[in-house]
Every structure is written in structure tokens, then in C-alpha cells.
Design a protein around this motif. Structure first.
Motif, mmCIF file in Angstrom:
data_model
loop_
_atom_site.group_PDB
_atom_site.id
_atom_site.type_symbol
_atom_site.label_atom_id
_atom_site.label_comp_id
_atom_site.label_asym_id
_atom_site.label_seq_id
_atom_site.Cartn_x
_atom_site.Cartn_y
_atom_site.Cartn_z
ATOM 1 N N HIS A 51 21.249 -11.768 84.386
ATOM 2 C CA HIS A 51 20.442 -10.656 84.537
ATOM 3 C C HIS A 51 18.904 -11.579 84.160
ATOM 4 O O HIS A 51 17.783 -11.209 85.179
ATOM 5 C CB HIS A 51 20.385 -9.667 83.440
ATOM 6 C CG HIS A 51 21.336 -8.685 83.867
ATOM 7 N ND1 HIS A 51 22.067 -7.698 82.953
ATOM 8 C CD2 HIS A 51 21.903 -8.331 84.955
ATOM 9 C CE1 HIS A 51 22.712 -6.991 83.650
ATOM 10 N NE2 HIS A 51 22.793 -7.307 84.992
ATOM 11 N N GLN A 107 0.367 -4.227 72.702
ATOM 12 C CA GLN A 107 1.624 -4.038 73.456
ATOM 13 C C GLN A 107 2.059 -2.661 73.668
ATOM 14 O O GLN A 107 2.223 -1.944 72.514
ATOM 15 C CB GLN A 107 2.840 -4.921 72.523
ATOM 16 C CG GLN A 107 4.312 -5.013 73.026
ATOM 17 C CD GLN A 107 5.203 -5.649 72.295
ATOM 18 O OE1 GLN A 107 6.176 -5.254 72.054
ATOM 19 N NE2 GLN A 107 4.704 -6.910 71.915
ATOM 20 N N SER A 140 17.093 -9.158 77.898
ATOM 21 C CA SER A 140 18.594 -9.174 78.582
ATOM 22 C C SER A 140 19.381 -10.203 77.515
ATOM 23 O O SER A 140 18.905 -11.174 77.290
ATOM 24 C CB SER A 140 18.720 -9.604 79.969
ATOM 25 O OG SER A 140 19.910 -9.594 80.438
HETATM 26 N N1 LIG Z 1 6.378 -2.806 70.680
HETATM 27 C C1 LIG Z 1 7.265 -1.662 70.462
HETATM 28 O O1 LIG Z 1 7.241 -0.651 70.088
HETATM 29 C C2 LIG Z 1 8.546 -2.230 71.213
HETATM 30 C C3 LIG Z 1 9.337 -0.978 71.430
HETATM 31 C C4 LIG Z 1 10.777 -1.313 72.316
HETATM 32 C C5 LIG Z 1 11.034 -2.515 72.536
HETATM 33 N N2 LIG Z 1 9.873 -3.787 72.409
HETATM 34 C C6 LIG Z 1 10.245 -5.117 72.811
HETATM 35 O O2 LIG Z 1 10.523 -5.066 74.495
HETATM 36 C C7 LIG Z 1 11.567 -5.990 74.831
HETATM 37 C C8 LIG Z 1 12.266 -5.167 75.887
HETATM 38 O O3 LIG Z 1 12.199 -3.779 75.811
HETATM 39 P P1 LIG Z 1 13.670 -3.192 75.692
HETATM 40 O O4 LIG Z 1 14.914 -3.939 75.509
HETATM 41 O O5 LIG Z 1 13.534 -1.598 75.263
HETATM 42 O O6 LIG Z 1 13.776 -2.480 77.342
HETATM 43 P P2 LIG Z 1 13.807 -3.530 78.764
HETATM 44 O O7 LIG Z 1 13.548 -4.736 78.617
HETATM 45 O O8 LIG Z 1 13.173 -2.589 79.779
HETATM 46 O O9 LIG Z 1 15.451 -3.229 79.146
HETATM 47 C C9 LIG Z 1 16.436 -3.927 78.490
HETATM 48 C C10 LIG Z 1 17.984 -3.452 79.094
HETATM 49 O O10 LIG Z 1 17.900 -3.555 80.308
HETATM 50 C C11 LIG Z 1 19.069 -4.332 80.741
HETATM 51 N N3 LIG Z 1 18.752 -5.346 81.783
HETATM 52 C C12 LIG Z 1 17.780 -6.337 81.732
HETATM 53 N N4 LIG Z 1 17.916 -7.146 82.835
HETATM 54 C C13 LIG Z 1 18.558 -6.315 83.785
HETATM 55 C C14 LIG Z 1 19.214 -6.433 85.231
HETATM 56 N N5 LIG Z 1 18.586 -7.469 85.798
HETATM 57 N N6 LIG Z 1 19.959 -5.640 85.709
HETATM 58 C C15 LIG Z 1 20.546 -4.513 84.995
HETATM 59 N N7 LIG Z 1 20.285 -4.247 83.528
HETATM 60 C C16 LIG Z 1 19.309 -5.152 82.929
HETATM 61 C C17 LIG Z 1 19.497 -5.174 79.382
HETATM 62 O O11 LIG Z 1 21.122 -5.204 79.465
HETATM 63 P P3 LIG Z 1 21.638 -6.475 79.545
HETATM 64 O O12 LIG Z 1 21.218 -7.198 78.039
HETATM 65 O O13 LIG Z 1 22.831 -6.292 79.827
HETATM 66 O O14 LIG Z 1 21.128 -7.535 80.566
HETATM 67 C C18 LIG Z 1 18.936 -4.248 78.496
HETATM 68 O O15 LIG Z 1 19.896 -3.129 78.108
HETATM 69 C C19 LIG Z 1 12.212 -6.136 73.522
HETATM 70 O O16 LIG Z 1 12.201 -7.668 73.348
HETATM 71 C C20 LIG Z 1 11.766 -5.445 72.353
HETATM 72 O O17 LIG Z 1 11.825 -5.944 71.229
HETATM 73 C C21 LIG Z 1 8.856 -3.355 71.798
#
Ligand SMILES: NC(=O)c1ccc[n+]([C@@H]2O[C@H](COP(=O)([O-])OP(=O)(O)OC[C@H]3O[C@@H](n4cnc5c(N)ncnc54)[C@H](OP(=O)(O)O)[C@@H]3O)[C@@H](O)[C@H]2O)c1
Length: 129
Positions: free
Chosen positions: A93, A16, A88
Motif C-alpha cells: 500500500h 493539521q 499504512s
Molecule cells: N490530527 C488528528 O486529529 C488526527 C486524526 C486522525 C489521524 N491522524 C493521523 O493521520 C494519519 C492518517 O490518518 P488515518 O490513519 O486516520 O487515515 P488514512 O491514512 O486516510 O487511512 C488509513 C487506512 O487506509 C488503509 N490504506 C492505506 N493505503 C491503502 C491502499 N493503498 N489501499 C487500501 N487501503 C489503504 C490503511 O490500511 P493498511 O494499513 O492495511 O494499508 C488504513 O486502514 C495517521 O498517521 C494519524 O496519526 C491525525
């Protein structure tokens, strides 16, 4: 670090990593290595925590395909053969993101994305969020 010396050995099912259009460094050697070793790649933050949606170059591709920037960003990750884990809290979304699974990116869209978000030109330290 030698990639072949990473701990986990045969037990590693997936790697990941931070991977999206604006974070392509893993394409230089990590992704090919995973492909060769049969290790699945899982892209976290595939839309760069929302920041990618405002990036120059994404909107034009999305409009040409009748899709949204989020769908194109996610479809691009899937087209690279990686799994993606967008997050999200909004049902709207999530429905939008689901549309990425059915979005085919034709070669001209992939080319336009390569122009706007250049692939790596050499080894790049693994980025993290
Ligand atoms: N392995 C690691 O080190 C690591 C590090 C970081 C993250 N992760 C995991 O990766 C997953 C996702 O990562 P992430 O949350 O950092 O980033 P992401 O999925 O790239 O972005 C999430 C953000 O995007 C917004 N969003 C989602 N769909 C959207 C849409 N259609 N239009 C506009 N905005 C939208 C969400 O807001 P809304 O809620 O308002 O939709 C949220 O603020 C998480 O489950 C996390 O646990 C793992």
C-alpha cells in the motif's frame, strides 16, 4: 471564533485538519485563511481511513488515468496545495500511495471529482475523526 484570534500567532507552522475528497468543508474559509497567513495545511486521514476508496465516482477517474483510487484521492489532496499524511502498515500500500506524488490530475479529472465530491456551498463546522 475569529480566525485571526486563534492562539499560536506567528509560531503556527502548519494546521493539521481532516481533509479529503469527502471532507471538503475546510475549503470554504480555513484553507484560504491559511494560504493568506502562510500557514501550511496538513491533511490527516486523506483516504478517509480507507472508506473513500469505495466511494462512487473515484473508481472511474482512477481507471481513466491508469491509477488506483487511493492514488487519485491522495493526488487530489496534494493538488489542493496541502501536505498529506496517509497511514499504512502494508509495504504494498505504501508503494501504491507513493505513486500519487507522480500522478498529475488533468482538468477533466478535477472536474469529474468536483462532480462526485461537491465543494462546500457555505461555512461548515470543522469535521474531526
Ligand atoms: N490530527 C488528528 O486529529 C488526527 C486524526 C486522525 C489521524 N491522524 C493521523 O493521520 C494519519 C492518517 O490518518 P488515518 O490513519 O486516520 O487515515 P488514512 O491514512 O486516510 O487511512 C488509513 C487506512 O487506509 C488503509 N490504506 C492505506 N493505503 C491503502 C491502499 N493503498 N489501499 C487500501 N487501503 C489503504 C490503511 O490500511 P493498511 O494499513 O492495511 O494499508 C488504513 O486502514 C495517521 O498517521 C494519524 O496519526 C491525525
Amino acid at each position: 471564533v475569529e480566525l485571526t484570534a486563534l492562539p499560536g500567532g506567528d509560531a503556527v507552522a502548519a494546521d493539521q485538519v481532516l481533509y479529503n475528497l469527502s471532507r471538503r468543508g475546510v475549503e470554504w474559509d480555513l484553507l484560504p485563511w491559511c494560504r493568506e497567513a502562510g500557514v501550511a495545511v496538513m491533511a490527516y486521514s486523506p483516504i478517509e481511513q480507507g472508506r473513500l476508496l469505495r466511494a462512487k465516482g473515484l473508481d472511474a477517474v482512477a481507471r481513466a488515468l491508469g491509477a488506483t483510487p487511493a492514488q487519485v484521492a491522495l493526488a487530489w489532496v496534494l493538488a489542493q496545495g496541502a501536505a498529506a499524511i496517509p497511514r499504512s502498515g502494508s509495504p504494498e500500500h505504501i508503494r501504491e500511495l507513493r505513486g500519487a506524488v507522480d500522478l498529475h490530475l488533468p482538468p477533466e479529472a478535477l472536474d469529474a471529482l468536483d462532480q462526485a465530491f461537491a465543494p462546500p456551498r457555505g461555512p461548515t463546522p470543522l469535521e474531526m475523526l
